[in-house]
Scaffold this active site. Structure first.
Site, PDB file in Angstrom:
ATOM      1  N   SER A   1       0.675  -1.128   0.088  1.00 49.37           N
ATOM      2  CA  SER A   1       0.010  -0.054   0.011  1.00 49.37           C
ATOM      3  C   SER A   1       0.893   1.273   0.212  1.00 49.37           C
ATOM      4  CB  SER A   1      -0.905  -0.190   1.309  1.00 49.37           C
ATOM      5  OG  SER A   1      -1.883   0.997   1.111  1.00 49.37           O
TER       6      SER A   1
ATOM      7  N   ASP B   1     -10.776  -5.870  -2.730  1.00 49.80           N
ATOM      8  CA  ASP B   1      -9.893  -5.084  -1.756  1.00 49.80           C
ATOM      9  C   ASP B   1     -10.544  -3.915  -1.503  1.00 49.80           C
ATOM     10  OD1 ASP B   1      -8.177  -3.128  -0.470  1.00 49.80           O
ATOM     11  OD2 ASP B   1      -6.495  -3.955  -1.519  1.00 49.80           O
TER      12      ASP B   1
ATOM     13  N   HIS C   1      -7.355  -5.761   1.857  1.00 50.76           N
ATOM     14  CA  HIS C   1      -6.235  -5.144   1.645  1.00 50.76           C
ATOM     15  C   HIS C   1      -4.793  -5.420   2.278  1.00 50.76           C
ATOM     16  CE1 HIS C   1      -4.459  -1.379   0.353  1.00 50.76           C
ATOM     17  NE2 HIS C   1      -4.124  -0.749   1.573  1.00 50.76           N
TER      18      HIS C   1
END
Lengths: 266, 1125
Positions: free
Chosen positions: A96, A217, A246
Site C-alpha cells: 500500500s 480490496d 487489503h
C-alpha cells in the site's frame, strides 16, 4: 545520521542469504505485519524490516508534520536506511503506502532496486475522470471526519473492513497497530496518501514490478492493478490473490508467501 | 523491535521503573520473549500499593461484588497472558515490547503536554530539542497510557471494567474532587493547549515539535518547493512531473516571489523569478505575435545583465503547451524547426547558453509520457536544458482548513470513552454473566492455572468433589483436569502454553455446565442410578458384546456426548473413567490374571513409577497415577472405543502392565474410596455406554491378530483394490498401538505416520477417511488439506471436488500448520491427511519433521500441540523410487489424472444415420460400439460378440486415429498414447524401508530416526479399465434391452470418463449402476419414441460441454436426465 535513523525507525535485518529483501509496511501497521511472511524468506534473504515514521511503534515526536507532508520524505527515509545499511541492490516489497514509496524510490535510484513487488498498491485513491481509484472526494471527507470524531470507533469499524474477511487475528492485529498510531498522525498521513497522485510519474519507473492484488480490496479496485501494469515503465506483471482484503500479509500469509516467492524468483 | 529494559527504564521515574521491573519479572517467570503491556498490568495490579487496583476498585461495576470482579479480571488477565507465546531463551530480561514502549512514549508526550508541566518541559525541550528521553514518566501517566493499549482494554472489558472509567478514577483520585469544576478535565492523550491559550503567539513555540501549531502553514506545498529549491541549488533545471506538477509550480513561483524563507538555499536565495508561461501559451496559440515574446526575452536579458541577485528562474510553464502547436499548426510543424514552439525552445536554449550560470528553466509536465513526447520532438533539449525530472506526488494544499483541532483532541481524551463504544458495552454485558454463572469453575480454573504456572500439581481433587455441582458435571471436570495434567507433565517447559489450553477447556466446561440441554443431564442421572450393578453388567456383557461392541459403542458415544465441540475433553474423560472400574473389576473377577501378574517380576519398573507418585495425598495420587498411566491406557482405550478391538496387546507381557496399573489405580482408589466414591460411581455408571467393548481384554493373546483382521477387513470393505497397502496400513496401526502399549514409561507416542505414495488419490483419501471412522469413530476426526494448491486449499478443479467446498474459509489468516494444530487441539484423536506433502513449503516441512521427531506440532505462534494420539497420513504422487520395482502393467486407457479432471457435463443422446461405408469406419473407431453390422474382420478381435468390448488398447488408439482421418465425424477418442505410458504403476509390493526414499529432498531430509517413524505405503493405480469394461457392459445391456441389437451404440470417451469418475469418486459401489439403471435407461426408452431407428442408426451418447447441469442425482454426480436432440 544513519544510525540515529536506523534506531528511530526500528530497522532490523533478519535472515541469512546473499540478497537483500526490503519489506515495507503500509499505513496502520508496523513491521510486525510481516511476521508471518518473514519465515518464508528468512532462509534465503537478508530481510530488512523497518517502521515508517508514522507507525505507532515509532516515537511520535519524530514525526515532523512539516517534513512528512509529501511522500518524498518517506522516500528519503527509505533510501537513507538502505544507504546506512550499505545496501547496493535489493528487492523491495511494499504494501500500500510503502508501495508508493517504493515506486518513488525506484525512480530516484533505479540502480538500487532489482525488483519492486507492490501489494495493494494504488497510484491514486480518488476517482478522476476515466480513472477509477475507488474513492470519491466526498467519501474521503466522511472518513476523515469519522476519524476525527472518534478514532477508536473508526478503528473498530475500519479494521475489519480493510482486512476484508473473517480473520479475527488479522483484524485484531491490524486494530492494534492502527490504534498504536497517534490519531492525529493517522489522519495526517491518510490525507497525505489521498493527496498523492503518482499517475504522472509511473512511466519513470524502469525497475521490473510485480503487482499483487487481492480479488477484493476495499481500498484498491482491481482496475487499478491493470492501470499500474499498463503505465509502469518497467516490465510488469500482475498477480491476483484469491482472497479478500487489503492486508493479505495478515489475512492470508501462506498464500501471499507463495506468490511472493514466485514473484521474487522470476 | 523490542527495546532493552535498561533503555526503557531510563524514561521512567523510580516508581514507574519499579513497576516496569515487576512487569519484566512477570514476563521472565512466564518465559515470555517480551515484556508487554499485559505484563505491566499484571505487575501493576500486584504492586503493594497499586494505584491501578485502587482505581479499578472505584471504577468497578456496581452490579457485581468486588471480589468477583477482581477474580474475573485476574482470570481474564491470566488467560491473555497465557496466549502470549513463550520463548526458548528463558532467564535473561525479556525486552520491552513495541506496544509497551509505545505506551511509554505516549505517556512521555502526554506528560510534557500537561499544562502543569508545560513550562518546565518546554524549557527542557528548547534546550535540547531531540532528546525527549529526559522526561521521566510518572507512574500515573504510564498506567494511563498502558490502559490505552487495545489489548489491555480488552482484558479489562472482558472482566467487566471500562478502561475509560478506570482512567477517570486514576486521574481524579477522590481527594481531588475539588478539581471537578473543570468541565473536561486535563487532557491526557493529546494536548488541547492550543484551545486553552488561543491567543498565544505561535512564533516562539514553533521551535519545539508541537504537533499542531501552525498546522495550516505546513500545507502550502512547502515540502515540494523545498525540493525544487534543492534541484536549483544543484544548478540543474527541474522539470516537475506529475498530475499536480502545475499547481506545485505555481505555488513555488508564488513563494519565491514572496521571498519566503527556507525555500531556496542560501547561495541562490534572492533569485528573481519571471514567468513567461502565459506569454508562451498565447504565442503558441497564435494570440500574440513573435514580438511580444521577444520583448519578454529581452527583458530577461536585461534583468540578467543588471546582475541583480544570484540568478533568474524562468518559468516556461507546462510542456503540454509547447506540444500543443503540433496539433493546431500542423503545417508549421512539418516545416520543421520553424514552428512557434520550436522558436520558444530555441530562445530558451539560447538564453541558457548565454547566461548559463544564472538562469534556471522551470517547467512542468502532467505525466512522464508528455515529457517523452517533448523530448521526442526536441531531442536536443534533453542535453541542452540539463533537465532534472522531479516527481511531484502531492496534490494540493487542501488539508489546513478541514482540520478541526479541538474535536480530534477531545476524542482522544480518555473521557471521550464515556460515550460508550460498542466494544466496551459488549464486555460488561457478556462477562458478568459468565462470571456469576460459573463461579465455581472460575475459582477452580484459577487455582489450576496458579498451580500449573507454579509448576506443581497441588490442586486438590477433593475440593472439586465437595462442590455443589451435579456428579455428571464433576466427572467432566475431573476428566479434563487430568487430561491437561497429563499434557502438562509431558513437557514442563511448555507448561504455560498448556495453561492456555486449560483455560480454554475450562471455558468449554463452563459453557457446558451452564448451557447443556436438559435432556442430556437427565441421561446421565439415569446412568448414575445403578452404579453398583454395572460391575456385574460388565462381566456379563463382555461375552455377549465381545463382537458386537463396535457398533454399540459407536451408537452409544454420540448419544452420550452429543456435545461435539468438547469431544476431546469427553473422550479423555471417558477413558479415565473407564480405566477405573475396569481395574476394580479385573481385580475382582479376573482372578486368573492376578496370580500371573504377581509372579512376574517384570512389572517392577512400571509399578515403581506408579508407586512413586501414589504416596502423595490422596487426591494428588489419583491425578498422578492418571497422568502417568494414561498415555498408554488412553491409547488402548481409545482403540477400544473406536475399534471395539480392545487394547492392542500382542503378548501376555504387554497385557500385564496396563493391568497392573489398573490394579494400582484400583488400590489407590479403594484406599480413598470414601472420598472418591463419587468418582468411581461416575466411572462405573458411564461404563456400559462408553467403553463396553473393553471387555474383550479377556481374550488375551488373540488381540493382535483380531485387531489386525478387523481393521483390515473394514478397510478393504471401503477400498477393495488396494490390497497390499491396506494390509500394511492395518498392520502398522495395530503394531503401533501395541508398541505404544509396551513402552508406557519412556516414549508414550501413539502417533502413526504414513507416507502414501503412488497414484490413486481417491483411494488414499478413502483409506484415510476410513481410518478416521474406524479408529476414531467418526468422520469428524478427519483433518485434511492439500499442499499442492497454493494455500493448502483443495483445488476445485473438477466438479467432483464438491466435498471440498468452503475450504478457503478455514484457511483465512492461517497457514496450513496453524490449521492442523488448531484442529488437533480440538480433536487430538484424529487422522490428519496431508495431500501432496512433497510440495510442502519450508515452514510446513520443518513443522512436520519436527512433529515426526518429537510428537509435537508447533504452529506459527510457537504453540505446540501433541500429535501423540493422531494418525498422520501424508501423500505424494511420486512413484520414482529407484529401489521400488516397477511392474509394468497393461497400459491403461484412462489415466487417473484425466478421470479426476473430468467435468460434470450434461449428457445427451444423438441419433445419426450412416451409410454403410461410413458406418464401417465408425465401428472401427469406437471402443464402445455395439451392433452386428460391424466389419466381421474386426469382430474377430473382440473377445465377446454383442457386447461393448474394450479392445486391445493400442489398436484402438490406432484405429481411432485412422477413423478420424477417414471420416469427418466428431469423434473424441483420441487418447494420446503418451498418456498411457505414464500409467506405469508399481507393483503392489510395499516398501517399508526408510532408506529407499522419495526423490524429493525434504523427505530424504528426515533424520534416520524420523524415517523409521514414517511408514511408506505404496499404492497401485486404480484399475479403470476393468471398471470401464464393467460399465460399458452395463450400459450396453440396458441399450439392448430397450432398443434392440440392430442399432449401434456409441459412447463418447468423455461420457465414459465422466462415468468412471463418478464411479471412482462415489462412496457406494452401486451408485453408478443405479444411475445407468434409472437415468440412462430412461433416456434410451425415449429414443425409439422420437426417432425411427433402422439398422444404420447410430445412437450416440455425448456430453454437452459448456452447459452446467441443473440437477444431479444425489448419490453420484451425474446428470439427472439425459437430453435428447
Amino acid at each position: 545520521m544513519g544510525n540515529v535513523l536506523l534506531e528511530t525507525l526500528n530497522v532490523r535485518v533478519v535472515g541469512s542469504g546473499e540478497k537483500f529483501l526490503v519489506l515495507g509496511h503500509g499505513v496502520g501497521t508496523d513491521q510486525s505485519a510481516w511476521q508471518r511472511i518473514v519465515p518464508y524468506f528468512a532462509p534465503y534473504y537478508r530481510i530488512i524490516l523497518f517502521d515508517l515514521v508514522c507507525a505507532g511503534s515509532v516515537n511520535p515526536d519524530y514525526f515532523d508534520f512539516r517534513k512528512y507532508s509529501t511522500l518524498d520524505a518517506f522516500v528519503d527515509d527509505l533510501l537513507n536506511i538502505l544507504d546506512a545499511l550499505g545496501v547496493d541492490r535489493c528487492a523491495f516489497v511494499g504494501h500500500s503506502f510503502s508501495a508508493m514509496v517504493g515506486i518513488l524510490a525506484s525512480i530516484r535510484r533505479p540502480e538500487l532496486f532489482t525488483k519492486l513487488i507492490l501489494i495493494g498498491a494504488s497510484p491514486r485513491f480518488l476517482n478522476d475522470g476515466d480513472y477509477h481509484g475507488g474513492f470519491e472526494e466526498g467519501e474521503i471527507d466522511k472518513v476523515f471526519s469519522a476519524m476525527e470524531t472518534n478514532y477508536e470507533a473508526w478503528v473498530n469499524g475500519f479494521a475489519p473492513l480493510a482486512v476484508g474477511a473473517d480473520v479475527p487475528t488479522a483484524v485484531r492485529e491490524f486494530s492494534r497497530t492502527l490504534f498504536n498510531m497517534r490519531p492525529d498522525i493517522t489522519l495526517f498521513i491518510s490525507r497525505t496518501v489521498f493527496n498523492s497522485d503518482l499517475r504522472g510519474v509511473l512511466g519513470l519507473v524502469k525497475v521490473p514490478c510485480c503487482i499483487i492484488q487481492t480479488s477484493k480490496d476495499v481500498s484498491v479496485p482491481t482496475s487499478v492493478a491493470e492501470y499500474l501494469r499498463t503505465h509502469l515503465g518497467g516490465r510488469t506483471t500482475v498477480e491476483i490473490l484469491k482472497t479478500e482484503g487489503h492486508l493479505p500479509h495478515l489475512s492470508a500469509p501462506a498464500l501471499l508467501g507463495q506468490v511472493l516467492r514466485r514473484a521474487l524468483s522470476r | 523491535m523490542p527495546t532493552p529494559v535498561t533503555v526503557a527504564r531510563q524514561c521512567l521515574t523510580p516508581e514507574a521503573a519499579n513497576a516496569l521491573d515487576e512487569a519484566v519479572g512477570v514476563a521472565r517467570r512466564r518465559g515470555h520473549a517480551q515484556t508487554t503491556s499485559l505484563h505491566a498490568v499484571s505487575a501493576l495490579l500486584s504492586l503493594p500499593s497499586s494505584p491501578l487496583r485502587e482505581a479499578c476498585a472505584r471504577a468497578r461495576n456496581a452490579a457485581c461484588s468486588p471480589r468477583l470482579q477482581f477474580k474475573a479480571l485476574d482470570l481474564c488477565l491470566s488467560v491473555s497472558l497465557d496466549r502470549v507465546p513463550s520463548s526458548q531463551q528463558v532467564g535473561h530480561e525479556p525486552p520491552v515490547s513495541n506496544s509497551l514502549m509505545a505506551a511509554i512514549k505516549r505517556s512521555q508526550a502526554n506528560q510534557r503536554r500537561q499544562p502543569e508541566n508545560f513550562h518546565l518541559y518546554r524549557d527542557i525541550s528548547q534546550q535540547n530539542l531531540s532528546n525527549i528521553s529526559c522526561i521521566k514518566v510518572e507512574l500515573q501517566h504510564l498506567i494511563l497510557s498502558i490502559l490505552d493499549d487495545p489489548v489491555v482494554s480488552r482484558v479489562f472489558g472482558e472482566a467487566g471494567f471500562r478502561s475509560s472509567e478506570i482512567k477517570l478514577a486514576l486521574i481524579r483520585p477522590l481527594p481531588n474532587l475539588l478539581r471537578y469544576p473543570r468541565p473536561r478535565g486535563p487532557p491526557v492523550f493529546l494536548c488541547n493547549l492550543e484551545n486553552s491559550n488561543p491567543d498565544n503567539d505561535r512564533g516562539p513555540r514553533r521551535s519545539f515539535s508541537f504537533p499542531f501549531p501552525g498546522f495550516a502553514a505546513f500545507f502550502d506545498g512547502e515540502e515540494n518547493c523545498r525540493r525544487i529549491g534543492e534541484v536549483l541549488a544543484r544548478r540543474r533545471n527541474p522539470l516537475l512531473v506529475g498530475i499536480c506538477a502545475r499547481d506545485t509550480l505555481t505555488s513555488f513561483i508564488d513563494s519565491v516571489e514572496k521571498k519566503k524563507d527556507g525555500i531556496l538555499a542560501k547561495e541562490i536565495s534572492g533569485s528573481n523569478v519571471i514567468s513567461i508561461d502565459s506569454d508562451v501559451s498565447r504565442f503558441i496559440n497564435g494570440d500574440v505575435d513573435k514580438g511580444c515574446l521577444d520583448s519578454k526575452f529581452e527583458e530577461m536579458g536585461r534583468v540578467l545583465q543588471r546582475d541583480l541577485g544570484p540568478g533568474l528562474v524562468v518559468n516556461y510553464g507546462d510542456l503540454e503547451v509547447l506540444l500543443s502547436d503540433n496539433r493546431k499548426n500542423d503545417e508549421n510543424a512539418k516545416v520543421g524547426a520553424s514552428g512557434p514552439a520550436s522558436y520558444v525552445v530555441a530562445q530558451l536554449t539560447r538564453l541558457l547558453q548565454l547566461h548559463g550560470e544564472k538562469v534556471w528553466l522551470l517547467g512542468s509536465a502532467a505525466s512522464y509520457e508528455t515529457y517523452l513526447k517533448f523530448v521526442g520532438r526536441f531531442p536536443s533539449t534533453e542535453k541542452d536544458w540539463n533537465l532534472q525530472i522531479l516527481p511531484i506526488t502531492s496534490v494540493r494544499p487542501s488539508l489546513a482548513e478541514s482540520f478541526p483541532k479541538s474535536s480530534l483532541m477531545e476524542s482522544f481524551v480518555p473521557f471521550g470513552g464515556l460515550f460508550s463504544m460498542p466494544s466496551e458495552i459488549k464486555g460488561p454485558l457478556r462477562n458478568p454473566q459468565c462470571v456469576t454463572r460459573c463461579r465455581s469453575c472460575d475459582d477452580k480454573c484459577e487455582q489450576e492455572v496458579r498451580a500449573i504456572s507454579k509448576g506443581g500439581f497441588t490442586f486438590s481433587m477433593a475440593d472439586r468433589y465437595q462442590s455443589s455441582l451435579p456428579p455428571w458435571l464433576r466427572m467432566k471436570e475431573l476428566g479434563t483436569s487430568k487430561g491437561l495434567n497429563v499434557k502438562a507433565k509431558d513437557d514442563g517447559i511448555i507448561l504455560n502454553a498448556k495453561v492456555a489450553a486449560l483455560q480454554k477447556k475450562w471455558d468449554a466446561i463452563c459453557q457446558q455446565l451452564h448451557h447443556t440441554p436438559f435432556p442430556e443431564s437427565k441421561t446421565c442421572q439415569l446412568n448414575s442410578e445403578f452404579p453398583t450393578v454395572v460391575g456385574f453388567q460388565f462381566i456379563q456383557d463382555k461375552k455377549e458384546f465381545a463382537d458386537g461392541q463396535r457398533s454399540n459403542s459407536r451408537d452409544a458415544l454420540p448419544n452420550d456426548c452429543d456435545c461435539r465441540n468438547i469431544n476431546p475433553v469427553m473422550s479423555v474423560n471417558l477413558q479415565k473413567q473407564s480405566d477405573m472400574p475396569y481395574s476394580v473389576v479385573s481385580k475382582a473377577k479376573n482372578g486368573s490374571f492376578l496370580p500371573r501378574l504377581g509372579e512376574k517380576p517384570t512389572k517392577g519398573d512400571d509399578l515403581e513409577t506408579v508407586g512413586s507418585i501414589s504416596p502423595c495425598s490422596l487426591s494428588n495420587s489419583s491425578v498422578g497415577n492418571c497422568s502417568q498411566a494414561s498415555p498408554t491406557s488412553v491409547t488402548s482405550v481409545t482403540t477400544d472405543l473406536g475399534l471395539g478391538l480392545c487394547s492392542v496387546l500382542s503378548s501376555n507381557e504387554s497385557m500385564k502392565t496396563p493391568n497392573q496399573k489398573h490394579i494400582d489405580l484400583g488400590k489407590d482408589f479403594s484406599d480413598c474410596f470414601r472420598t472418591n466414591i463419587d468418582l468411581i460411581h461416575e466411572g462405573i455408571s458411564n461404563r456400559p455406554t462408553q467403553s463396553s467393548s473393553s471387555s474383550s481384554h479377556d481374550f488375551g493373546g488373540q488381540f493382535n491378530s483380531n485387531d489386525f483382521k478387523r481393521l483390515f477387513r473394514d478397510l478393504s470393505e471401503r477400498v477393495g483394490w488396494q490390497d497390499e497397502a491396506t494390509r500394511l496400513i492395518s498392520q502398522t496401526v495395530v503394531n503401533c498401538r501395541t508398541r505404544s502399549e509396551k513402552c508406557h514409561g519412556a516414549s508414550q507416542r501413539g502417533d502413526v505416520w504414513f507416507n502414501f505414495i503412488g497414484p490413486d488419490r481417491r483411494g488414499k483419501r478413502k483409506i484415510a477417511i476410513a481410518l478416521a471412522e474406524i479408529i476414531y469413530g467418526s468422520r469428524d476426526n478427519f483433518i485434511s488439506m492439500d499442499l499442492s494448491s497454493e494455500d493448502g486449499m483443495i483445488k476445485t478443479s473438477s466438479l467432483f471436488d464438491y466435498e471440498e467446498l468452503n475450504y478457503d474459509l478455514r484457511f483465512r489468516g492461517k497457514n496450513v500448520v496453524d490449521y492442523v494444530a488448531g484442529e488437533l487441539r480440538k480433536r487430538p484423536w484424529s487422522v490428519v491427511f496431508v495431500e501432496n506433502v512433497d510440495q510442502a513449503d519450508v515452514l510446513i516441512w520443518s513443522s512436520l519433521s519436527h512433529a515426526i521427531r518429537t510428537g509435537k506440532l508447533s504452529d506459527s505462534h510457537g504453540r505446540e500441540v501433541s500429535t501423540k494420539n493422531a494418525i498422520f497420513v501424508m501423500t505424494s504422487t511420486l512413484t520414482t523410487d529407484s529401489k521400488v520395482l516397477f511392474q509394468r502393467i497393461e497400459a491403461s486407457n484412462y489415466s487417473e489424472d484425466k478421470i479426476l479432471r473430468a467435468k460434470g457435463w450434461p449428457m445427451r443422446i444423438l441419433v445419426e444415420y450412416m451409410d454403410s461405408t461410413n458406418s464401417q469406419n465408425l465401428t472401427l473407431a469406437t471402443t464402445t460400439r455395439e451392433g452386428r453390422t460391424s466389419n466381421p474382420g474386426f469382430l474377430n478381435k473382440r473377445k465377446m460378440l454383442g457386447t461393448n468390448e474394450v479392445l486391445d488398447q493400442g489398436e484402438i488408439v490406432e484405429m481411432s486415429k485412422r477413423a478420424n482421418r477417414t471420416s469427418s465425424m466428431k469423434l473424441d477418442l483420441n487418447i494420446p498414447a503418451e498418456e498411457d505410458e505414464l500409467q506405469e504403476t508399481e507393483d503392489g509390493s510395499v516398501d517399508n524401508d526408510s532408506s529407499s526414499d522419495n526423490s524429493k529432498p525434504w523427505l530424504q531430509g528426515f533424520p534416520g530416526q524420523v524415517g523409521s517413524n514414517v511408514v511408506k505405503v505404496v499404492f497401485k493405480s486404480f484399475d479403470f479399465d476393468t471398471l470401464a469394461e464393467k460399465l460399458t457392459n452395463l450400459v450396453a445391456e440396458g441399450f439392448h434391452r430397450i432398443i434392440g441389437s440392430e442399432c449401434l451404440l456409441e459412447i463418447d470417451h468423455k461420457v465414459m470418463e465422466q462415468l468412471l469418475a463418478a464411479a471412482y469418486l462415489s462412496d457406494s459401489n452401486k451408485a453408478v449402476e443405479d444411475w445407468v439403471e434409472q437415468v440412462l435407461t430412461r433416456g434410451f426408452v425415449e429414443v425409439p419414441k422420437r426417432y425411427s431407428l433402422s439398422a444404420h442408426s447410430v445412437v450416440k451418447l455425448l456430453t454437452c460441454e459448456g452447459l452446467r447441469f441443473e440437477e444431479q442425482t444425489p448419490s453420484v454426480h451425474l446428470p439427472l436426465k439425459i437430453i435428447l436432440t
